[in-house]
Design a protein around this motif. Structure first.
Motif, PDB file in Angstrom:
ATOM      1  N   THR A   7       0.717  -1.424   0.222  1.00  0.00           N
ATOM      2  CA  THR A   7      -0.030  -0.225   0.191  1.00  0.00           C
ATOM      3  C   THR A   7       0.806   1.355   0.121  1.00  0.00           C
ATOM      4  O   THR A   7       0.706   2.450  -0.829  1.00  0.00           O
ATOM      5  CB  THR A   7      -0.728   0.016   1.548  1.00  0.00           C
ATOM      6  N   ILE A   8       1.857   1.414   0.814  1.00  0.00           N
ATOM      7  CA  ILE A   8       3.031   2.853   0.739  1.00  0.00           C
ATOM      8  C   ILE A   8       3.452   2.738  -0.712  1.00  0.00           C
ATOM      9  O   ILE A   8       3.533   3.933  -1.221  1.00  0.00           O
ATOM     10  CB  ILE A   8       3.630   1.947   2.255  1.00  0.00           C
ATOM     11  N   GLY A   9       4.071   1.578  -0.514  1.00  0.00           N
ATOM     12  CA  GLY A   9       4.777   1.388  -2.764  1.00  0.00           C
ATOM     13  C   GLY A   9       3.681   2.041  -2.937  1.00  0.00           C
ATOM     14  O   GLY A   9       4.062   2.972  -4.313  1.00  0.00           O
ATOM     15  N   LEU A  10       2.154   1.486  -3.146  1.00  0.00           N
ATOM     16  CA  LEU A  10       1.328   2.418  -4.400  1.00  0.00           C
ATOM     17  C   LEU A  10       1.259   3.829  -3.995  1.00  0.00           C
ATOM     18  O   LEU A  10       1.382   3.979  -5.361  1.00  0.00           O
ATOM     19  CB  LEU A  10      -0.159   1.109  -3.883  1.00  0.00           C
ATOM     20  N   PHE A  11       1.183   4.175  -2.823  1.00  0.00           N
ATOM     21  CA  PHE A  11       1.042   5.469  -2.758  1.00  0.00           C
ATOM     22  C   PHE A  11       2.007   6.125  -3.377  1.00  0.00           C
ATOM     23  O   PHE A  11       2.160   7.081  -3.566  1.00  0.00           O
ATOM     24  CB  PHE A  11       1.190   5.707  -1.373  1.00  0.00           C
ATOM     25  N   PHE A  12       3.332   6.131  -2.996  1.00  0.00           N
ATOM     26  CA  PHE A  12       4.843   6.288  -3.659  1.00  0.00           C
ATOM     27  C   PHE A  12       4.562   6.239  -5.001  1.00  0.00           C
ATOM     28  O   PHE A  12       5.024   7.067  -5.421  1.00  0.00           O
ATOM     29  CB  PHE A  12       5.754   5.494  -2.947  1.00  0.00           C
ATOM     30  N   LEU A  13       3.877   5.048  -5.970  1.00  0.00           N
ATOM     31  CA  LEU A  13       4.502   5.589  -6.995  1.00  0.00           C
ATOM     32  C   LEU A  13       3.276   6.381  -7.413  1.00  0.00           C
ATOM     33  O   LEU A  13       3.662   7.374  -8.256  1.00  0.00           O
ATOM     34  CB  LEU A  13       3.637   4.158  -7.402  1.00  0.00           C
ATOM     35  N   LEU A  14       2.051   6.371  -6.822  1.00  0.00           N
ATOM     36  CA  LEU A  14       0.649   7.892  -7.018  1.00  0.00           C
ATOM     37  C   LEU A  14       1.333   8.975  -7.669  1.00  0.00           C
ATOM     38  O   LEU A  14       1.572   9.778  -8.273  1.00  0.00           O
ATOM     39  CB  LEU A  14      -0.093   7.263  -6.837  1.00  0.00           C
ATOM     40  N   ALA A  15       2.257   8.852  -6.248  1.00  0.00           N
ATOM     41  CA  ALA A  15       2.947  10.276  -6.025  1.00  0.00           C
ATOM     42  C   ALA A  15       4.217  10.511  -6.831  1.00  0.00           C
ATOM     43  O   ALA A  15       3.735  12.158  -7.251  1.00  0.00           O
ATOM     44  CB  ALA A  15       3.617  10.028  -4.350  1.00  0.00           C
ATOM     45  N   ILE A  16       4.628  10.009  -7.509  1.00  0.00           N
ATOM     46  CA  ILE A  16       5.550  10.482  -7.767  1.00  0.00           C
ATOM     47  C   ILE A  16       4.955  10.427  -9.659  1.00  0.00           C
ATOM     48  O   ILE A  16       5.177  10.931 -10.220  1.00  0.00           O
ATOM     49  CB  ILE A  16       6.274   8.942  -8.560  1.00  0.00           C
ATOM     50  N   SER A  17       4.001   9.619 -10.175  1.00  0.00           N
ATOM     51  CA  SER A  17       3.415  10.016 -11.534  1.00  0.00           C
ATOM     52  C   SER A  17       2.644  10.155 -11.773  1.00  0.00           C
ATOM     53  O   SER A  17       2.433  11.216 -12.783  1.00  0.00           O
ATOM     54  CB  SER A  17       2.412   8.121 -11.687  1.00  0.00           C
ATOM     55  N   PHE A  18       1.764  11.091 -10.833  1.00  0.00           N
ATOM     56  CA  PHE A  18       0.667  12.028 -11.051  1.00  0.00           C
ATOM     57  C   PHE A  18       2.022  13.320 -11.238  1.00  0.00           C
ATOM     58  O   PHE A  18       1.491  14.681 -12.044  1.00  0.00           O
ATOM     59  CB  PHE A  18      -0.187  12.655  -9.632  1.00  0.00           C
ATOM     60  N   PRO A  19       3.033  13.967 -10.629  1.00  0.00           N
ATOM     61  CA  PRO A  19       3.920  14.944 -10.773  1.00  0.00           C
ATOM     62  C   PRO A  19       4.487  15.057 -12.925  1.00  0.00           C
ATOM     63  O   PRO A  19       4.444  15.429 -13.796  1.00  0.00           O
ATOM     64  CB  PRO A  19       4.079  15.311  -9.712  1.00  0.00           C
ATOM     65  N   LEU A  20       4.587  13.651 -12.504  1.00  0.00           N
ATOM     66  CA  LEU A  20       5.692  13.523 -13.943  1.00  0.00           C
ATOM     67  C   LEU A  20       4.695  13.060 -15.036  1.00  0.00           C
ATOM     68  O   LEU A  20       4.977  13.861 -16.660  1.00  0.00           O
ATOM     69  CB  LEU A  20       6.193  11.919 -14.067  1.00  0.00           C
ATOM     70  N   ALA A  21       3.105  12.895 -14.929  1.00  0.00           N
ATOM     71  CA  ALA A  21       2.264  12.715 -16.158  1.00  0.00           C
ATOM     72  C   ALA A  21       2.328  14.382 -16.450  1.00  0.00           C
ATOM     73  O   ALA A  21       1.561  14.309 -17.553  1.00  0.00           O
ATOM     74  CB  ALA A  21       1.315  12.271 -15.132  1.00  0.00           C
TER      75      ALA A  21
END
Length: 119
Positions: A7-21
């Motif tokens: 869950t923490i990893g998923l939130f980390f990936l989402l936190a990174i992917s939104f600004p990059l997107a």
């Protein structure tokens, strides 16, 4: 336990992917070239600059800002303390007196150093 890390990893990936997107989308839709050279020229309030554009400011302006911030923090700490004053007891009163003395020492130091002189 492993699901918690997932869950923490998923939130980390989402936190990174939104600004990059968002940056990638902005790169796709931005204009590639400017047709007008005037758009790229620097200006100040719509008026062309004349003379030197780099001006030195006195340090006192920044010292005023720092003293202002210190006393803003004081009011942020004093307001909730004043609201709950009757419930807190003698220990909280002594702690606030110590806090105010520290701020008073800071004010006296700033005054002695001339940080409050406007000239």
């Amino acid at each position: 336990m492993l699901t918690d890390y997932a869950t923490i990893g998923l939130f980390f990936l989402l936190a990174i992917s939104f600004p990059l997107a968002a940056l990638g989308l902005a790169a796709l839709v931005r204009p590639r070239s400017y047709f007008n050279r005037e758009k790229m020229m620097p200006y100040e309030c719509g008026v062309d600059t004349k003379g030197k554009t780099w001006v030195r400011f006195k340090v006192n302006y920044f010292l005023y800002a720092l003293v202002f911030l210190a006393f803003e923090v004081e009011t942020i700490f004093l307001f909730p303390w004043a609201v709950k004053f009757n419930c807190l007891g003698l220990f909280a009163f002594i702690e606030m007196i110590i806090f105010l003395i520290i701020l008073l020492v800071g004010l006296l130091y700033a005054w002695k150093e001339g940080a409050l002189e406007w000239y």
